[in-house]
Design a protein around this motif. Sequence first.
Motif, PDB file in Angstrom:
ATOM      1  N   TYR A 111     -10.497  15.166  30.335  1.00  0.00           N
ATOM      2  CA  TYR A 111     -10.633  14.757  31.777  1.00  0.00           C
ATOM      3  C   TYR A 111     -11.362  13.424  31.491  1.00  0.00           C
ATOM      4  CZ  TYR A 111      -9.104  19.410  33.197  1.00  0.00           C
ATOM      5  OH  TYR A 111      -8.155  20.361  33.481  1.00  0.00           O
ATOM      6  N   ALA A 112     -10.752  12.297  32.337  1.00  0.00           N
ATOM      7  CA  ALA A 112     -11.831  11.223  32.379  1.00  0.00           C
ATOM      8  C   ALA A 112     -13.122  11.336  33.169  1.00  0.00           C
ATOM      9  CB  ALA A 112     -10.891  10.077  33.298  1.00  0.00           C
ATOM     10  N   GLY A 113     -13.981  10.682  32.510  1.00  0.00           N
ATOM     11  CA  GLY A 113     -15.516  10.899  33.100  1.00  0.00           C
ATOM     12  C   GLY A 113     -16.170  12.251  32.782  1.00  0.00           C
ATOM     13  N   ALA A 135     -27.400  21.042  40.723  1.00  0.00           N
ATOM     14  CA  ALA A 135     -25.961  21.130  41.009  1.00  0.00           C
ATOM     15  C   ALA A 135     -25.185  21.585  39.987  1.00  0.00           C
ATOM     16  CB  ALA A 135     -25.556  19.580  41.119  1.00  0.00           C
ATOM     17  N   ARG A 136     -24.177  22.137  40.626  1.00  0.00           N
ATOM     18  CA  ARG A 136     -23.228  23.210  39.635  1.00  0.00           C
ATOM     19  C   ARG A 136     -22.008  22.106  39.140  1.00  0.00           C
ATOM     20  NH1 ARG A 136     -22.160  28.267  41.236  1.00  0.00           N
ATOM     21  NH2 ARG A 136     -22.699  27.641  43.219  1.00  0.00           N
ATOM     22  N   GLY A 137     -21.924  22.370  37.917  1.00  0.00           N
ATOM     23  CA  GLY A 137     -20.666  21.552  37.100  1.00  0.00           C
ATOM     24  C   GLY A 137     -19.433  22.535  37.194  1.00  0.00           C
ATOM     25  N   PRO A 138     -18.305  22.044  36.496  1.00  0.00           N
ATOM     26  CA  PRO A 138     -18.522  20.709  35.502  1.00  0.00           C
ATOM     27  C   PRO A 138     -18.479  19.368  36.460  1.00  0.00           C
ATOM     28  CG  PRO A 138     -16.309  21.528  35.760  1.00  0.00           C
ATOM     29  CD  PRO A 138     -17.222  22.350  36.412  1.00  0.00           C
ATOM     30  N   PHE A 139     -18.979  18.336  35.682  1.00  0.00           N
ATOM     31  CA  PHE A 139     -19.277  16.765  36.287  1.00  0.00           C
ATOM     32  C   PHE A 139     -18.119  16.095  35.587  1.00  0.00           C
ATOM     33  CE2 PHE A 139     -23.275  19.200  35.865  1.00  0.00           C
ATOM     34  CZ  PHE A 139     -23.587  19.264  37.431  1.00  0.00           C
ATOM     35  N   ARG A 140     -17.252  15.238  36.738  1.00  0.00           N
ATOM     36  CA  ARG A 140     -16.537  14.234  36.337  1.00  0.00           C
ATOM     37  C   ARG A 140     -16.950  12.930  36.976  1.00  0.00           C
ATOM     38  NH1 ARG A 140     -13.341  18.576  37.497  1.00  0.00           N
ATOM     39  NH2 ARG A 140     -12.318  19.558  35.399  1.00  0.00           N
ATOM     40  N   SER A 141     -17.650  12.119  36.556  1.00  0.00           N
ATOM     41  CA  SER A 141     -18.338  10.954  37.271  1.00  0.00           C
ATOM     42  C   SER A 141     -17.413  10.157  37.747  1.00  0.00           C
ATOM     43  CB  SER A 141     -18.983  10.094  35.915  1.00  0.00           C
ATOM     44  OG  SER A 141     -19.510   9.019  36.491  1.00  0.00           O
ATOM     45  N   ALA A 142     -17.758   9.665  39.049  1.00  0.00           N
ATOM     46  CA  ALA A 142     -16.976   8.703  39.889  1.00  0.00           C
ATOM     47  C   ALA A 142     -17.378   7.290  39.540  1.00  0.00           C
ATOM     48  CB  ALA A 142     -17.055   9.073  41.336  1.00  0.00           C
ATOM     49  N   GLY A 143     -18.208   7.094  38.453  1.00  0.00           N
ATOM     50  CA  GLY A 143     -18.764   5.596  38.066  1.00  0.00           C
ATOM     51  C   GLY A 143     -18.458   5.128  37.186  1.00  0.00           C
ATOM     52  N   PRO A 144     -17.116   4.814  36.846  1.00  0.00           N
ATOM     53  CA  PRO A 144     -16.664   3.953  35.945  1.00  0.00           C
ATOM     54  C   PRO A 144     -17.277   2.579  35.888  1.00  0.00           C
ATOM     55  CG  PRO A 144     -14.920   3.923  37.330  1.00  0.00           C
ATOM     56  CD  PRO A 144     -15.982   4.976  37.818  1.00  0.00           C
ATOM     57  N   ASP A 145     -17.978   1.981  34.498  1.00  0.00           N
ATOM     58  CA  ASP A 145     -18.362   0.688  34.865  1.00  0.00           C
ATOM     59  C   ASP A 145     -17.899  -0.030  33.451  1.00  0.00           C
ATOM     60  OD1 ASP A 145     -20.557  -1.353  34.672  1.00  0.00           O
ATOM     61  OD2 ASP A 145     -21.469  -0.140  36.038  1.00  0.00           O
ATOM     62  N   GLY A 146     -18.931  -0.641  32.703  1.00  0.00           N
ATOM     63  CA  GLY A 146     -18.586  -1.396  31.507  1.00  0.00           C
ATOM     64  C   GLY A 146     -17.476  -0.925  30.847  1.00  0.00           C
ATOM     65  N   HIS A 170     -17.379   2.775  29.903  1.00  0.00           N
ATOM     66  CA  HIS A 170     -18.619   3.615  30.256  1.00  0.00           C
ATOM     67  C   HIS A 170     -18.393   4.505  31.678  1.00  0.00           C
ATOM     68  CE1 HIS A 170     -21.343   0.342  28.620  1.00  0.00           C
ATOM     69  NE2 HIS A 170     -20.730   0.895  27.802  1.00  0.00           N
ATOM     70  N   PHE A 171     -19.024   5.298  31.884  1.00  0.00           N
ATOM     71  CA  PHE A 171     -19.449   6.126  33.107  1.00  0.00           C
ATOM     72  C   PHE A 171     -20.830   5.975  33.515  1.00  0.00           C
ATOM     73  CE2 PHE A 171     -15.010   7.400  32.245  1.00  0.00           C
ATOM     74  CZ  PHE A 171     -14.458   7.470  33.632  1.00  0.00           C
ATOM     75  N   GLU A 172     -21.278   5.254  34.256  1.00  0.00           N
ATOM     76  CA  GLU A 172     -22.742   4.980  34.618  1.00  0.00           C
ATOM     77  C   GLU A 172     -23.442   6.259  34.961  1.00  0.00           C
ATOM     78  OE1 GLU A 172     -25.663   1.736  36.854  1.00  0.00           O
ATOM     79  OE2 GLU A 172     -23.632   1.798  37.250  1.00  0.00           O
ATOM     80  N   TYR A 173     -23.048   6.678  36.027  1.00  0.00           N
ATOM     81  CA  TYR A 173     -23.780   8.090  36.583  1.00  0.00           C
ATOM     82  C   TYR A 173     -22.647   8.839  37.587  1.00  0.00           C
ATOM     83  CZ  TYR A 173     -24.437   5.365  40.854  1.00  0.00           C
ATOM     84  OH  TYR A 173     -24.423   4.538  42.205  1.00  0.00           O
ATOM     85  N   ASP A 174     -23.240  10.027  37.943  1.00  0.00           N
ATOM     86  CA  ASP A 174     -22.371  10.715  38.878  1.00  0.00           C
ATOM     87  C   ASP A 174     -23.106  10.516  40.222  1.00  0.00           C
ATOM     88  OD1 ASP A 174     -20.295  12.143  39.896  1.00  0.00           O
ATOM     89  OD2 ASP A 174     -20.516  13.923  38.586  1.00  0.00           O
ATOM     90  N   THR A 175     -22.356  10.580  41.189  1.00  0.00           N
ATOM     91  CA  THR A 175     -23.175  10.418  42.437  1.00  0.00           C
ATOM     92  C   THR A 175     -23.721  11.629  43.242  1.00  0.00           C
ATOM     93  OG1 THR A 175     -20.883  10.526  43.535  1.00  0.00           O
ATOM     94  CG2 THR A 175     -21.693   8.565  43.517  1.00  0.00           C
ATOM     95  N   LEU A 193     -28.177  13.675  34.706  1.00  0.00           N
ATOM     96  CA  LEU A 193     -27.451  14.078  33.663  1.00  0.00           C
ATOM     97  C   LEU A 193     -27.351  13.095  32.516  1.00  0.00           C
ATOM     98  CD1 LEU A 193     -24.197  14.877  35.972  1.00  0.00           C
ATOM     99  CD2 LEU A 193     -25.607  16.504  34.756  1.00  0.00           C
ATOM    100  N   PRO A 194     -26.943  13.454  31.185  1.00  0.00           N
ATOM    101  CA  PRO A 194     -26.513  12.669  30.213  1.00  0.00           C
ATOM    102  C   PRO A 194     -25.310  11.961  30.783  1.00  0.00           C
ATOM    103  CG  PRO A 194     -25.976  14.783  29.658  1.00  0.00           C
ATOM    104  CD  PRO A 194     -26.840  15.120  30.835  1.00  0.00           C
ATOM    105  N   MET A 195     -24.983  10.839  30.091  1.00  0.00           N
ATOM    106  CA  MET A 195     -23.575  10.068  30.734  1.00  0.00           C
ATOM    107  C   MET A 195     -22.534  10.196  29.386  1.00  0.00           C
ATOM    108  SD  MET A 195     -23.788  10.588  33.722  1.00  0.00           S
ATOM    109  CE  MET A 195     -22.001   9.683  33.898  1.00  0.00           C
ATOM    110  N   THR A 196     -21.392   9.543  29.862  1.00  0.00           N
ATOM    111  CA  THR A 196     -20.369   9.543  28.933  1.00  0.00           C
ATOM    112  C   THR A 196     -19.581   7.981  28.744  1.00  0.00           C
ATOM    113  OG1 THR A 196     -18.466  10.837  28.388  1.00  0.00           O
ATOM    114  CG2 THR A 196     -18.664  10.133  30.489  1.00  0.00           C
TER     115      THR A 196
END
Length: 673
Positions: A111-113, A135-146, A170-175, A193-196
Amino acid sequence: MSLHSGMVISVQIMAHQGLYKMMLKTLLAGSTALLYCTALIPTFASVADAASLKIKSVEFTATPAPATDLEKVAPYTTSAAVVTLTDGSKKTFPLSYNALYRSGDYIDHWYAGLIVDKDGKPLTQSAPDTKGNVARGPFRSAGPDGTSLLLIPNAKVDGVKGNPLFLVNHFEYDTEGENIDPAKPPVDLYALLPMTMNLAVLDQDPQTGKLTPVKLSNVDFSAVEGLWIPCNGSTTPWMTHLGSEEYEPDAAVFEKTPLEPMNLYRGTAGKLATDGGANPYQYGHLVEVTVNPEGSTKAVKHYAMGRLAFELGDVMGDHKTVYMGDDGDDVIRAMFIADKEGDLSAGTLYATKWIQEDAARYGKARLQWIKLGHTSDAEIKALIAKGTRFSDIFEVASADAVKAEPAKYEGFKPVYIYSGTGSKTQLEYLKLKPDMERAAAFLETRRYAAYLGATTEFTKMEGQAHSNADKKLWTAISYVRKGMIDGQNKERPQDDIKLAGDEKDLTCGVVYESALKGSQKDTAGNPIASDWVAADMTGLIYGERNPADGKQKLDKCDTEKVANPDNIRYSEAMRTLFIGEDSGNHLNNFVWAYNVDSKALTRIFSAPIGAENTGLNVFDDYNGHAYITANIQHPGAAEDLAKYGDDIKIDLRRKVDERGWVGYLGGLPAMTR
C-alpha cells in the motif's frame, strides 16, 4: 475503466489525422469521479516522433487560474511547451498530468504511504498528542513529498519488459486519524508517527514515454533507526536519491522526554534514549538512498552534513559542494563540501553571514562563510552511539537568569534560533563545554552556527536549485517575515537582515539568485576548497499582495505571481526554473515555469484546494523522454482551509478526494543543447 470516488484522471485524446484541443469534463453517474481529458490541436507534435530534440529555447503557454468549483478541486494543466529548434522551426508539446498512484493504492502486494515499524508491520496506533489523544491505524499518509526518478544502468526487474525506471518518494507526514475514542474528534497526526519512503518500479513505454508502476515497496530504514518527517529531496549526479529529515527533534527537550513517534517505530515505548529509547540525535539528517539494478535499496544518513530542519540538499556540478535548505523561522544557510567527488560521507560544514548591501526588492547581500568543522559520518555516528546528550555539549541559561546575575553567566553567548520539534523559539544563552566543538557543529548545527556569529534570521528557507552552465544557485524563502524584516528583530541578539517593504508583499516570499565562485576564503581567512561557493544573494522572483482589482478575491497574494515558493528545480536543456508553491495566500497552489533568459513567468499547473505542490523535479532525457515530477500533498486538508468561509472549508472541501497524488507532467520529448 475503474475510478475511485473523487478521482481525477488526465489523459490525452488522439484524433485520426492528428491531435485536437479540448477539455472533456464528465461527471459519472452515481459517483463524484471526474474525467479530465487534455487533447491537442492538429499542428501539435507527437512525443513518439520527437526523439531527442536539439533546441534553441522553450516557452510555456499559461494555464489559467481555477475559475469553477470543478477546477478548484482537481489537479489540472492546459499548458504546452513551445520548443524552438536550432534550425528555427517550432514544435508544440501539450502537457498532461499523469497520476502514478494515490495514497493507499495497492500495487503488487503493498500500500502506498503505509506507515510501519522496524519489522515492516503496519502501526495500529499513533503516539499520543499533547492532550493524550491517540489515533487508530493503520495509517496511509496523504503527504507525498520529495521524489527522485532514477535511471539505473543495466537495471533489470522481473515484470518489466524494457528498461525499468525507479521512483523514490517520501511521505512527509499524515494529516489526521480517527481517534481511538469514537466520541472524540480526529487527531492531528503531525509529528506523532514515524514516516516512510516508497520505491516504485516503473515500466516506461518507449514510444509515448508513459510510466506505469508495476511494483511498490517501502525503503527499509531499520538500520538507521527509522525515518523522521522527510520533506523534499533531490537526485544526485551519480543517480542516488538525497532525501531529508525536517524539523529535527530538540535534543534539549527529548533528553528528558521520550521521543514517542520513533519509539513506536523501534518498539521502545515510554523509554528515554538513556534507557534504550529513541535518541533525538539520530534524526534530523540528510538521507541518501541507493537503488541497485535489480531493485534493492540501501539507506544511509549523512551525519557529517550536520543536523537541521532539512528541506533538501542540492549537489553542485563539482559533485562535492551541497547547499541545504533549513525550513523554519530563525534558521541558517548551510554549505557542505565533501572531501571526495560523489561521496558525502565526509567533508567540511559552513554557515553563512549575510552582509546586506540593499534593503529594497527583497534585498541584496554579499555572503561570508563561517567554518563550523570537518568530520565523517563514522565519527558523528560514534558520538551518537556512545550516548552524547545535549547537556554534554552546552550549558544553558535563560534570558531572565542572565539579566538577574550577569556575572554568574560570563562567557555565555545569546542565541535566538529555531531549536527543533518540541521546543519554543526564544532567546537563550549558551556556553560550549570543553572539547565539544565537533559534537556542537554536527549535532547542534544551528545553535553552534549562531554561537559562532552566523546569520540566524532567515525564515522558511526551502528549495535549492542550480545551473551548472551558468554557475547560478537559486534559493526559495517561502515566507519573508519576523527577523528578516527591518525593525522586527525584538529579542534577537543580531540584526544582519533588514529588508524594507510592505509586510503584505514580503509575506508572499521570494526566490534569491546567487553567483557561484571559486577562490573564496572563510571568515578566518582560510581557502574554501570549492569553485561553487555562493558569493551573494539577490531577490529575483517574488510575489506581491493581491491588487484590489484582482480576479481571485480569495487570494491574499497576487494570483498572477508566485506566492510562497517552496519546491524549485532547474532544467539545463529548457533553461527554465520550475517553482512549486506551498502557499496559505493562494487558495489553489500552482507550479510556475520561469525562463531565465526571457524572464517570462508562466503558470503551468494547479493543485486542488488545501493541497501544496511537492516532489517537484525535472529530468531532461530518460530514454528519449523528459519528465517533470509533481506530487500533490494533503488535498483538501482541513488545517489549510480553516481560514476560509463555510462555502470553501465545508461545501467545496466535500468535493475533494483527500488522498495524495504521486505523479508527473508528461508529454515532453527529451531535449538537449
